[in-house]
Design a protein around this motif. Structure first.
Motif: not given
Lengths: 542, 276, 296
Positions: C72, C240, C244-246, C250-251, C254
């Motif tokens: 990521a 991010e 909505h950039r992966d 974001v990882l 989540k």
């Protein structure tokens, strides 16, 4: 050839909106090769004249007056004035004029290159040639370090070399001797005068102390609050002064000579006892390198020497700030070598410091807090009593008129010095360490601080340890002294004896620097004077 | 500069800072009043659905309009401001005590302990406050979001205070003070008095601004306040789905948030932190 | 001087080891120990494993946590780099401008009024401007939720627009930090007493600025790279999410929500590495430009 090199007429300069001008109606005439000293306290306006000649006048200043160079046309003083005159500016080593991070050599070389419009290699050669003319001057490589890493007297020599390398018509000297020791100041003046004679430049010298004027000779203008008080040849003004203010400035020169401390009547037990302490640990050591002496309560001792001579190292060792190899130091009947940090701190409560270091006081603190802190920290006093003692001390040093909430950062060096004395007064110390207390002060301020120190000593009666390079100061406050050189004590005894019959060449050199005359009184008795006793060395260890 | 000019500059500068600080404090005071009277000022309790027609733009009846569920945006903003403000105050208190006070005190601890503490906190300070707070909330739950924000903001403040205190401890004036027997506790009191108490508004104002940003961002990301205690960050997150058309449910809470942060910074006299 | 530099290098290494310890603490949570002593025991067992580079496996994908994290990171690094470039392009001229005169220096703290906007608010505002004012997208309301979902494969223009917005968000936040650092250094350099002294001794302003002031300012900016990197990483974290950039953040978010602590530990460690390495490189570069307490 023109009779006059520079003529300034009715120079007045004021900040926009200021109540009074920084300088008003100032005039001078300077011949080629002549010497003119501007003497005055801080704020007298002497620096304004030099800055007007050294750099373009800043915007926003109100300027009046006229200037004439040689036989040229008179022009108004202002931002657009063009002077057909080669000037060189000579600051003091403590003036922070050089970048503290860059090599002094590179900066001086660049300055000479720009002024002479030559490549840097040629400028460096000019600098080297100029240095070689000064007896005992270091080589160029000694300057290849940032300013903080170079001794002040070495830096002063480099600055002088850079100034004369520019072969100026007019040298603007901004108190370059101000904070040097008397010996180095004399040496530098000799070099300056020799170069002036060789190159024929005129010298405009700004001085805060009359000693510099005495050494330079020539003419003198005395300034006060931006106005000329008096002017004329030094030879006349130094001896037949007419104005009361001029007399004050010159009196401070000889104050140290004339007034010797009264031998304290109170002599108690030894406050400080030093046995077998050795400062020098390398090289060829001798029995003389071990120090043995006592300092009794109320007595005084001067540690005299140049920077790096070892005087401060001894002072720090006596206070337990640095450990020493071998020996024993007993302060107030306690061996400080066996104390831990907390116990040492309790002992140091009876020590006061008065120093010429402007960073000695916390700039954040207020005047009131600075004086009250020792009382709050060391004594369990009620608030009103603390306030009473604080106010009394401030009154004694002449700071009572200032708002107590004013911070130390906003005070002048003169006020800070007096504040240190006030703080020392409330501490009621057994021992006061006085380290170059007059450094950086102008003549008037010096005379005030001297008087305050005398007053402090006679009222509070602490033992005094004076660290200085000035024999005049040592004489003013101390009965006895050690002379230091290269980490060793080269001579010791009563100040009177040292003045009358110095044995060591280094002692003689220090004396010549201040030209302190020995006392004319009857010879001192040969027995060791009270307060300074030299006990027999301790029995050798089994 | 002459000492008189220095004094004059100091006085002018401190007057200007006092004016700026007063404006900031006045703003914070106004916010505090709004928060205290939120139940009176808001026309409906927090989260009341169908308080008015849905998706109504701002008008005379509904000054801030209504959202897609008919909630009065002004009422919701006032309630959310109360949640944000009270949470930020708690976080600020934690950050100031754990950060500023502890930072100055740590220097006076035995040197190795202080340096070790600085090293440990330095590692925490190398991570963004936000991510540290996310970890704390994930472990302990949404309820502790303000505490997490306070803890997360304190390493940076601790490190700055420690470094400043170390510089002060090594200064010439500190050496002279120690040489005359001034105890370490007195020097610590001196530092706390001038750096923290004397600068309290600066320290607290800056901390309030940064904890407000941290809390609002936490909520926006879903790690802060949770319904029914909606704060400004969560309100903006909720309006995000439709704000390209219905801009008012996002704009007014955003403005309230910006004003809170702005007043906190003004109260700190726009102090920018570490002196040069 | 070299002793001081070696000490700094040792400190940087110490901080990296500290980051590993922190990562170990977080990774220990994945074993769900109950109570202090079980936690301590699990931590002591986990520590050497993490020091060996093994952060365990993801509770969600069962892949090695470090693999998930590294996969990521390119997206995060792209955004971080783009943001850093914009931060420098905006921050340096802004900082120089705001230190040019006494009036501007006095007015510069007013920048904080502009900087009072949180990053996520600024990001949403930029999207609104891009859609409603600049018409970069005709997408419906749903576009705000998933900008990149409407970027078709090969649609480089749309992708560039999307990247530009997110990088601009990060860059503006970073620019505030850059201009502050530059301004502080410039004020220090331009109010230094030696400037007037060297002028009086005969050097021109250009000579003084180029030879002495500029290296000091550059060195100070390089020494602050760590702080600037931290500001950029914080802004990247928000950007991010909003765009909505992966990426790694974001990882991270989540994983934190799902309790996947091994991945949380791995991502946090890698972010700490970025910050610490950037800080040390900036410091090392400053040594070549100018000494910290002094000489070039």
């Amino acid at each position: 050839m023109s009779e006059t090199l520079l003529r300034i007429r009715d120079f007045t300069l004021a900040q926009a909106g200021a109540v009074k001008p920084a300088i008003a109606g100032f005039s001078l005439t300077l011949e080629p090769g002549g010497t003119l000293t501007l003497l005055g306290e801080t704020g007298s306006g002497k620096g304004v004249v030099l800055r007007m000649l050294a750099q373009p006048i800043r915007r926003g200043l109100q300027v009046r007056g006229a200037i004439q160079v040689r036989d040229g046309a008179e022009q108004p003083i202002g931002r657009s004035m063009a002077l057909d005159l080669r000037t060189a500016y000579l600051p003091g080593p403590h003036a922070n004029v050089l970048n503290p991070d860059a090599s002094v050599l590179s900066q001086l070389t660049l300055i000479v290159a720009r002024k002479l419009r030559q490549p840097k290699t040629s400028a460096r050669a000019e600098l080297m040639v100029a240095l070689e003319r000064f007896p005992g001057a270091p080589t160029l490589e000694a300057f290849d370090h940032p300013p903080p890493l170079i001794a002040p007297e070495v830096l002063a020599t480099g600055l002088l070399a850079a100034a004369v390398a520019q072969t100026p018509d007019l040298l603007l000297a901004d108190d370059p001797l101000g904070e040097l020791s008397p010996a180095h100041a004399r040496s530098l003046v000799s070099a300056l005068k020799a170069e002036q004679k060789r190159l024929g430049f005129a010298l405009l010298y700004s001085a805060a102390r009359a000693e510099a004027a005495n050494l330079l000779g020539g003419n003198l203008i005395v300034l006060r609050s931006g106005s000329i008080v008096e002017e004329g040849p030094i030879a006349r003004l130094a001896t037949a002064q007419s104005h009361a203010y001029t007399q004050t400035l010159f009196r401070s020169v000889s104050a140290g000579e004339r007034q010797s401390p009264d031998r304290s009547a109170a002599r108690g037990e030894p406050l400080l006892r030093v046995q077998g302490v050795q400062l020098v640990t390398r090289g060829k050591l001798s029995a003389r390198d071990k120090l043995n002496f006592e300092l009794r309560r109320g007595a005084s001792l001067a540690l005299i020497g140049e920077i790096g001579s070892g005087r401060r190292a001894l002072a720090r060792a006596l206070l337990g700030l640095d450990r020493v190899a071998g020996g024993r130091i007993v302060f107030d009947q306690v061996d400080i070598g066996v104390l831990n940090t907390a116990m040492m701190a309790r002992l140091r409560r009876r020590v006061a410091f008065i120093t010429g270091d402007d960073d000695a006081l916390d700039p954040r603190m207020t005047i009131f807090d600075t004086v009250s802190e020792p009382l709050r920290a060391h004594l369990d006093m009620p608030r009103d009593l603390i306030a009473h003692n604080r106010d009394a001390a401030l009154k004694r040093v002449g700071l009572a008129a200032l708002p107590g909430g004013r911070t130390v950062a906003s005070l002048s060096p003169f006020d800070r010095r007096r504040l240190q004395i006030a703080r020392a007064i409330v501490s009621q110390p057994l021992l006061a360490v006085v380290d170059e207390p007059l450094r950086g002060l102008d003549a008037f301020a010096q005379s005030v601080v001297r008087d305050l120190l005398r007053n402090f000593r006679s009222n509070e009666g602490p033992a005094l340890l004076v660290v200085t390079s000035d024999f005049g100061l040592a004489r003013a406050f101390c009965e006895d002294g050690f002379v230091f050189n290269e980490g060793r004590v080269v001579e010791r005894g009563s100040i009177a004896t040292l003045l009358r019959a110095p044995q060591d060449p280094h002692t003689r050199k220090l004396l010549e620097a201040v030209a302190v005359s020995p006392p004319a009184a009857a010879p001192e008795p040969q027995k060791p004077p009270a307060g300074f006793t030299e006990p027999s060395p301790p029995a050798p260890a089994p | 500069m002459s000492s008189e000019a220095l004094v004059e500059t100091e006085i002018r500068g401190s007057r200007l800072r006092a004016v700026i600080s007063a404006i900031g404090l006045a703003g914070l005071g106004l916010i505090a009043v709004i928060v205290a009277l939120s139940d009176v000022i808001a026309r409906a309790p927090a989260g009341t659905l169908r308080a008015g027609p849905p998706s109504l733009p701002p008008d005379i009846a509904y000054a801030f309009g209504t959202d897609g569920l008919g909630r009065d945006v002004m009422s919701e903003t006032v309630h959310a401001l109360a949640v944000t403000f009270s949470g930020a105050l708690l976080a600020t208190g934690i950050a100031v005590v754990l950060g500023a006070v502890a930072g100055f005190a740590a220097v006076r601890a035995p040197l190795k302990l202080g340096v070790a503490l600085r090293g440990i906190v330095g590692v925490l300070g190398s991570l963004p406050v936000l991510l540290l707070a996310v970890v704390a909330v994930s472990i302990a739950g949404h309820e502790i979001a303000p505490i997490a924000a306070g803890f997360a903001a304190s390493p940076t403040i601790f490190n700055r205070s420690f470094d400043r205190a170390l510089r002060l401890a090594r200064s010439r004036h500190a050496e002279y003070a120690r040489a005359t027997g001034i105890p370490a506790l007195t020097l610590l009191r001196r530092d706390l008095a001038y750096e923290v108490r004397g600068n309290f508004l600066n320290v607290a104002g800056r901390a309030l601004a940064s904890t407000t940003i941290a809390l609002a961002t936490l909520s926006f990301l879903g790690f802060g306040a949770a319904p029914p205690h909606v704060d400004l960050g969560l309100m903006i997150a909720g309006a995000r789905a439709s704000y390209l058309d219905l801009w008012w449910p996002a704009l007014f809470p955003a403005l309230a948030l910006i004003l809170l942060i702005l007043f906190a910074r003004l109260a700190a006299a726009l102090d920018e932190g570490e002196p040069p | 001087m070299w002793r001081d530099r070696l000490l700094r290098a040792a400190q940087a290494l110490g901080s990296l080891l500290g980051a590993l310890v922190l990562a170990s603490l977080l990774a220990t949570l994945s074993q769900h120990p109950h109570g202090f002593w079980p936690f301590l025991s699990a931590f002591c067992a986990k520590l050497p494993v993490v020091f060996g580079g093994d952060f365990g496996r993801s509770a969600v994908t069962d892949a090695p946590a470090i693999t998930n994290a590294l996969a990521a990171f390119p997206a995060t690094l792209q955004l971080l780099s783009g943001g850093a470039l914009i931060a420098l392009l905006i921050g340096i001229p802004l900082g120089a401008f705001l230190s040019a005169s006494r009036t501007l220096r006095a007015a510069a703290p007013l920048m904080q009024i502009i900087a009072a906007t949180p990053v996520f608010v600024a990001a949403l505002a930029l999207i609104w401007i891009a859609v409603r004012v600049l018409h970069w997208s005709e997408a419906s309301q749903a576009s705000a939720l998933s900008w990149t979902a409407f970027v078709k494969p090969g649609d480089w223009s749309a992708a560039l627009h999307a990247f530009a917005l997110s990088a601009l968000t990060v860059g503006v936040a970073g620019a505030a930090s850059v201009q502050l650092s530059l301004r502080r250094a410039a004020v220090r350099a331009w109010s230094a007493p030696y400037r007037n002294g060297l002028r009086m001794m005969g050097l021109g302003t250009l000579d003084i600025d180029l030879r002495y002031a500029a290296p000091e300012v550059l060195a100070a900016l390089l020494r602050d790279v760590g702080e600037i990197a931290l500001a950029l990483i914080s802004a990247t974290a928000v950007a991010e999410w909003v765009f909505h950039r992966d990426g790694a953040v974001v990882l991270f978010l989540k994983s934190a929500a799902l309790g996947d602590w091994n991945v949380v530990a791995a991502v946090l460690f890698l972010l700490a590495v970025i910050k610490l390495v950037a800080e040390f490189l900036g410091l090392a570069a400053s040594w070549f430009v100018a000494r910290e307490d002094g000489a070039p």
